[in-house]
Design a protein around this motif. Structure first.
Motif, PDB file in Angstrom:
ATOM      1  N   HIS A 198       2.236  10.806 -13.076  1.00  0.00           N
ATOM      2  CA  HIS A 198       1.828   9.492 -13.108  1.00  0.00           C
ATOM      3  C   HIS A 198       2.102   8.691 -12.073  1.00  0.00           C
ATOM      4  O   HIS A 198       1.923   7.337 -12.270  1.00  0.00           O
ATOM      5  N   GLY A 199       2.424   9.188 -10.888  1.00  0.00           N
ATOM      6  CA  GLY A 199       2.464   8.468  -9.459  1.00  0.00           C
ATOM      7  C   GLY A 199       3.970   7.917  -9.461  1.00  0.00           C
ATOM      8  O   GLY A 199       4.607   7.851 -10.413  1.00  0.00           O
ATOM      9  N   PRO A 200       4.270   7.340  -8.167  1.00  0.00           N
ATOM     10  CA  PRO A 200       5.410   6.763  -7.789  1.00  0.00           C
ATOM     11  C   PRO A 200       5.599   5.456  -9.147  1.00  0.00           C
ATOM     12  O   PRO A 200       4.750   4.660  -9.101  1.00  0.00           O
ATOM     13  N   GLY A 247      -4.828   8.494  -9.799  1.00  0.00           N
ATOM     14  CA  GLY A 247      -5.973   9.516 -10.127  1.00  0.00           C
ATOM     15  C   GLY A 247      -6.087   9.474 -11.722  1.00  0.00           C
ATOM     16  O   GLY A 247      -5.978   8.469 -12.454  1.00  0.00           O
ATOM     17  N   ALA A 248      -6.568  10.506 -12.120  1.00  0.00           N
ATOM     18  CA  ALA A 248      -7.304  10.355 -13.465  1.00  0.00           C
ATOM     19  C   ALA A 248      -5.829  10.563 -14.668  1.00  0.00           C
ATOM     20  O   ALA A 248      -6.312  10.088 -15.788  1.00  0.00           O
TER      21      ALA A 248
END
Length: 99
Positions: free
Chosen positions: A38-40, A46-47
């Motif tokens: 889910h990212g930092p 992204g998706a």
């Protein structure tokens, strides 16, 4: 004077709530596991959906749905099974405080 004090206390309380979500080392530690997909800080690039800024009740409901199988997912059921309701709440507050 009383009005100024009331506003000051209200703002301090709101900022304290935000800061406490970030200050709790357990919340940050648990939420760090989410960053792989889910990212930092829950900010996806992204998706995969972002978690930052989500309403806490929604976050908790989705985690419970992954856990009980009512919401399908590829790996989320396994992740959701690794946490209890209190940890869902902790993560929900952490991500809600990130804008």
């Amino acid at each position: 004077m009383k009005k100024t004090l009331a506003v000051t206390l209200l703002l301090a309380g709101a900022l304290g709530t935000i800061a406490s979500a970030h200050a709790d080392p357990r919340a940050r530690f648990i939420a760090a596991n989410c960053s792989y997909c889910h990212g930092p800080d829950g900010k996806s690039r992204g998706a995969v959906p972002s978690l930052a800024g989500l309403e806490p009740g929604y976050f908790v409901a989705q985690m419970k749905a992954f856990k009980d199988g009512s919401r399908p997912g590829t790996v989320m059921k396994k992740h959701a099974n690794g946490y209890n309701d209190a940890e869902y709440e902790m993560m929900a507050k952490y991500f809600a405080a990130i804008k």
